[in-house]
Design a protein around this motif. Structure first.
Motif, mmCIF file in Angstrom:
data_model
loop_
_atom_site.group_PDB
_atom_site.id
_atom_site.type_symbol
_atom_site.label_atom_id
_atom_site.label_comp_id
_atom_site.label_asym_id
_atom_site.label_seq_id
_atom_site.Cartn_x
_atom_site.Cartn_y
_atom_site.Cartn_z
ATOM 1 N N ALA A 104 49.054 30.423 36.933
ATOM 2 C CA ALA A 104 48.355 31.643 37.350
ATOM 3 C C ALA A 104 49.132 32.357 38.456
ATOM 4 N N ALA A 105 49.667 31.592 39.408
ATOM 5 C CA ALA A 105 50.472 32.199 40.471
ATOM 6 C C ALA A 105 51.737 32.831 39.890
ATOM 7 N N GLY A 106 52.373 32.141 38.955
ATOM 8 C CA GLY A 106 53.556 32.703 38.299
ATOM 9 C C GLY A 106 53.228 33.960 37.515
ATOM 10 N N PHE A 114 53.727 33.146 30.745
ATOM 11 C CA PHE A 114 52.755 32.497 31.633
ATOM 12 C C PHE A 114 51.359 32.511 31.014
ATOM 13 N N ALA A 115 50.978 33.602 30.366
ATOM 14 C CA ALA A 115 49.668 33.675 29.712
ATOM 15 C C ALA A 115 49.569 32.643 28.590
ATOM 16 N N TYR A 116 50.635 32.491 27.809
ATOM 17 C CA TYR A 116 50.645 31.439 26.781
ATOM 18 C C TYR A 116 50.441 30.074 27.419
ATOM 19 N N GLY A 117 51.137 29.820 28.506
ATOM 20 C CA GLY A 117 50.997 28.536 29.192
ATOM 21 C C GLY A 117 49.579 28.286 29.673
ATOM 22 N N ILE A 118 48.932 29.323 30.190
ATOM 23 C CA ILE A 118 47.552 29.186 30.658
ATOM 24 C C ILE A 118 46.633 28.799 29.507
ATOM 25 N N PHE A 119 46.777 29.458 28.367
ATOM 26 C CA PHE A 119 45.909 29.151 27.234
ATOM 27 C C PHE A 119 46.206 27.766 26.654
#
Length: 163
Positions: free
Chosen positions: A72-74, A90-95
């Protein structure tokens, strides 16, 4: 959030700027909902809370919220730095981490709490039949996807089209 990030990567001009604003707004909503679900899920059953908060399990499960905070910070930093593709990654990583957290919470009982995923699996012959179909169709899907991405590569600029 994912759609806005994809359009940040693939567009320029007013649409690009609008999608940056949408990405910020939707990221706040998505992260707030992640927090709500993260706090609510362990309260559903005592076994879920134990899996997330009991030693030594917490040594493994703590990685998910820590990585989520880092992603989220990234995400915010990449949006502020006006990066093109990084917000999407980063959004892919969050999901992906959200799905990993759900899997950790439910494993091995993925359907109802009384049935393990092994008990819910189809017979071996059915699974082999599906495997053959997947071996044939997945490469075709991947090939078509690669072709489509090669046709539509590059940024979409205002006033231009792909035809």
């Amino acid at each position: 959030m994912l759609g806005s990030c994809w359009l940040i990567w693939r567009t320029e001009g007013p649409l690009h700027e609008r999608c940056r604003r949408y990405a910020r707004t939707t990221a706040v909503a998505v992260l707030a909902l992640i927090v709500v679900v993260t706090l609510w899920t362990p309260m559903l059953q005592g076994s879920l809370a134990a899996r997330w908060f009991r030693w030594p399990d917490i040594a493994f499960t703590a990685a998910v919220p820590v990585l989520l905070i880092l992603l989220a910070a990234g995400f915010w930093r990449s949006l502020s730095a006006r990066r093109q593709a990084l917000p999407l990654l980063f959004a892919y990583g969050i999901f992906i981490l959200c799905y990993a957290g759900l899997l950790i919470s439910m494993y091995p009982y993925l359907v109802p709490p009384a049935i393990s995923f092994r008990d819910a699996a189809a017979p071996r012959a059915s699974l082999l039949f599906l495997l053959v179909g997947a071996v044939i169709t997945v490469p075709m899907i991947l090939g078509y996807t690669a072709y489509a991405y090669s046709v539509f590569k590059g940024k979409m600029r205002p006033g231009e089209g792909y035809h």
